[in-house]
Design a protein around this motif. Structure first.
Motif, PDB file in Angstrom:
ATOM      1  N   VAL A  75     -18.240  56.891 -11.142  1.00 51.20           N
ATOM      2  CA  VAL A  75     -17.913  58.317 -11.052  1.00 51.20           C
ATOM      3  C   VAL A  75     -18.919  59.093 -11.894  1.00 51.20           C
ATOM      4  N   ASP A  76     -19.791  59.825 -11.199  1.00 55.70           N
ATOM      5  CA  ASP A  76     -20.834  60.580 -11.897  1.00 55.70           C
ATOM      6  C   ASP A  76     -20.908  62.040 -11.451  1.00 55.70           C
ATOM      7  N   GLY A  77     -19.965  62.457 -10.613  1.00 60.35           N
ATOM      8  CA  GLY A  77     -19.971  63.833 -10.133  1.00 60.35           C
ATOM      9  C   GLY A  77     -20.956  64.072  -9.009  1.00 60.35           C
ATOM     10  N   LYS A  78     -21.649  63.021  -8.565  1.00 60.20           N
ATOM     11  CA  LYS A  78     -22.625  63.126  -7.478  1.00 60.20           C
ATOM     12  C   LYS A  78     -22.272  62.204  -6.319  1.00 60.20           C
ATOM     13  N   ARG A  79     -21.788  61.002  -6.646  1.00 59.23           N
ATOM     14  CA  ARG A  79     -21.450  60.033  -5.603  1.00 59.23           C
ATOM     15  C   ARG A  79     -20.175  60.454  -4.874  1.00 59.23           C
ATOM     16  N   THR A  80     -20.204  60.275  -3.566  1.00 64.15           N
ATOM     17  CA  THR A  80     -19.020  60.547  -2.769  1.00 64.15           C
ATOM     18  C   THR A  80     -18.094  59.342  -2.806  1.00 64.15           C
ATOM     19  N   LEU A  81     -16.880  59.534  -2.339  1.00 63.00           N
ATOM     20  CA  LEU A  81     -15.933  58.432  -2.223  1.00 63.00           C
ATOM     21  C   LEU A  81     -16.538  57.323  -1.358  1.00 63.00           C
ATOM     22  N   ALA A  82     -17.194  57.703  -0.258  1.00 63.78           N
ATOM     23  CA  ALA A  82     -17.823  56.719   0.627  1.00 63.78           C
ATOM     24  C   ALA A  82     -18.916  55.937  -0.103  1.00 63.78           C
ATOM     25  N   ASP A  83     -19.713  56.615  -0.922  1.00 63.65           N
ATOM     26  CA  ASP A  83     -20.767  55.942  -1.697  1.00 63.65           C
ATOM     27  C   ASP A  83     -20.169  54.920  -2.665  1.00 63.65           C
ATOM     28  N   ILE A  84     -19.104  55.323  -3.350  1.00 59.80           N
ATOM     29  CA  ILE A  84     -18.469  54.436  -4.329  1.00 59.80           C
ATOM     30  C   ILE A  84     -17.892  53.210  -3.629  1.00 59.80           C
ATOM     31  N   ILE A  85     -17.217  53.426  -2.519  1.00 60.43           N
ATOM     32  CA  ILE A  85     -16.635  52.307  -1.767  1.00 60.43           C
ATOM     33  C   ILE A  85     -17.728  51.365  -1.281  1.00 60.43           C
ATOM     34  N   GLN A  86     -18.809  51.920  -0.742  1.00 57.29           N
ATOM     35  CA  GLN A  86     -19.899  51.076  -0.246  1.00 57.29           C
ATOM     36  C   GLN A  86     -20.526  50.259  -1.373  1.00 57.29           C
ATOM     37  N   THR A  87     -20.749  50.890  -2.508  1.00 57.20           N
ATOM     38  CA  THR A  87     -21.321  50.188  -3.655  1.00 57.20           C
ATOM     39  C   THR A  87     -20.435  49.027  -4.080  1.00 57.20           C
ATOM     40  N   LEU A  88     -19.124  49.280  -4.146  1.00 55.85           N
ATOM     41  CA  LEU A  88     -18.196  48.221  -4.554  1.00 55.85           C
ATOM     42  C   LEU A  88     -18.086  47.120  -3.499  1.00 55.85           C
ATOM     43  N   ASN A  89     -18.113  47.480  -2.229  1.00 56.75           N
ATOM     44  CA  ASN A  89     -18.106  46.461  -1.174  1.00 56.75           C
ATOM     45  C   ASN A  89     -19.357  45.594  -1.252  1.00 56.75           C
ATOM     46  N   ARG A  99     -21.117  45.059  -4.013  1.00 60.15           N
ATOM     47  CA  ARG A  99     -21.065  44.332  -5.280  1.00 60.15           C
ATOM     48  C   ARG A  99     -20.062  43.176  -5.255  1.00 60.15           C
ATOM     49  N   PHE A 100     -18.991  43.352  -4.490  1.00 67.31           N
ATOM     50  CA  PHE A 100     -17.911  42.350  -4.453  1.00 67.31           C
ATOM     51  C   PHE A 100     -17.588  41.932  -3.015  1.00 67.31           C
ATOM     52  N   PRO A 101     -18.545  41.309  -2.327  1.00 63.02           N
ATOM     53  CA  PRO A 101     -18.306  40.954  -0.924  1.00 63.02           C
ATOM     54  C   PRO A 101     -17.148  39.972  -0.737  1.00 63.02           C
ATOM     55  N   GLU A 102     -16.889  39.174  -1.759  1.00 60.75           N
ATOM     56  CA  GLU A 102     -15.805  38.194  -1.669  1.00 60.75           C
ATOM     57  C   GLU A 102     -14.430  38.867  -1.594  1.00 60.75           C
ATOM     58  N   ALA A 103     -14.357  40.146  -1.948  1.00 58.99           N
ATOM     59  CA  ALA A 103     -13.075  40.863  -1.909  1.00 58.99           C
ATOM     60  C   ALA A 103     -12.646  41.184  -0.482  1.00 58.99           C
ATOM     61  N   GLY A 104     -13.588  41.134   0.455  1.00 59.56           N
ATOM     62  CA  GLY A 104     -13.242  41.378   1.846  1.00 59.56           C
ATOM     63  C   GLY A 104     -12.955  42.835   2.172  1.00 59.56           C
ATOM     64  N   GLY A 105     -13.534  43.728   1.441  1.00 57.16           N
ATOM     65  CA  GLY A 105     -13.339  45.161   1.695  1.00 57.16           C
ATOM     66  C   GLY A 105     -12.375  45.776   0.699  1.00 57.16           C
ATOM     67  N   VAL A 106     -12.878  46.737  -0.048  1.00 58.51           N
ATOM     68  CA  VAL A 106     -12.069  47.351  -1.104  1.00 58.51           C
ATOM     69  C   VAL A 106     -11.644  48.781  -0.765  1.00 58.51           C
ATOM     70  N   ASP A 107     -11.908  49.198   0.446  1.00 59.36           N
ATOM     71  CA  ASP A 107     -11.694  50.593   0.842  1.00 59.36           C
ATOM     72  C   ASP A 107     -10.317  51.127   0.456  1.00 59.36           C
ATOM     73  N   ASP A 108      -9.263  50.470   0.913  1.00 55.62           N
ATOM     74  CA  ASP A 108      -7.905  50.950   0.650  1.00 55.62           C
ATOM     75  C   ASP A 108      -7.566  50.904  -0.830  1.00 55.62           C
ATOM     76  N   ASP A 109      -7.999  49.834  -1.504  1.00 54.31           N
ATOM     77  CA  ASP A 109      -7.709  49.706  -2.938  1.00 54.31           C
ATOM     78  C   ASP A 109      -8.359  50.831  -3.738  1.00 54.31           C
ATOM     79  N   VAL A 110      -9.599  51.165  -3.394  1.00 53.71           N
ATOM     80  CA  VAL A 110     -10.308  52.226  -4.116  1.00 53.71           C
ATOM     81  C   VAL A 110      -9.650  53.578  -3.842  1.00 53.71           C
ATOM     82  N   GLN A 111      -9.285  53.823  -2.603  1.00 55.41           N
ATOM     83  CA  GLN A 111      -8.610  55.086  -2.294  1.00 55.41           C
ATOM     84  C   GLN A 111      -7.273  55.181  -3.016  1.00 55.41           C
ATOM     85  N   ASP A 112      -6.531  54.076  -3.050  1.00 57.49           N
ATOM     86  CA  ASP A 112      -5.252  54.062  -3.777  1.00 57.49           C
ATOM     87  C   ASP A 112      -5.476  54.320  -5.266  1.00 57.49           C
ATOM     88  N   PHE A 113      -6.527  53.693  -5.825  1.00 61.60           N
ATOM     89  CA  PHE A 113      -6.817  53.888  -7.243  1.00 61.60           C
ATOM     90  C   PHE A 113      -7.113  55.360  -7.534  1.00 61.60           C
TER      91      PHE A 113
END
Length: 93
Positions: free
Chosen positions: A47-61, A63-77
């Motif tokens: 969270v830097d005030g520049k990245r969008t929600l989509a950018d953050i989700i993509q970065t985490l996906n 970074r953590f491919p073994e998680a199988g997609g973090v989209d819903d978890d990140v939105q819930d968080f």
């Protein structure tokens, strides 16, 4: 929080910080602090005030491919972080 172009930002007076005494990252705010687990830290570090929600989700996906997609978890968080008043969500210009 369905708009992927929404930009999460820390509220004024709130910040992410490593707290040596707690041996973890925390959110510091005028009324106190909240300890964070590793997942929350990984999200909030982006969270830097520049990245969008989509950018953050993509970065985490990426970074953590073994998680199988973090989209819903990140939105819930972010929904919970918003309820806790840690962040605000800025709509794209």
């Amino acid at each position: 929080m369905s708009n992927p172009q929404t930009i999460p930002m820390f509220r004024r007076g709130y910040r992410l910080q490593w707290e040596e005494v707690q041996n973890c990252h925390v959110i510091l705010y005028p009324e106190g602090m909240a300890k964070l687990n590793d997942s929350a830290t990984a999200i909030l570090e982006l969270v830097d005030g520049k990245r969008t929600l989509a950018d953050i989700i993509q970065t985490l996906n990426d970074r953590f491919p073994e998680a199988g997609g973090v989209d819903d978890d990140v939105q819930d968080f972010f929904a919970q972080a918003r309820e806790q008043k840690w962040i605000i969500l800025r709509d794209p210009a």
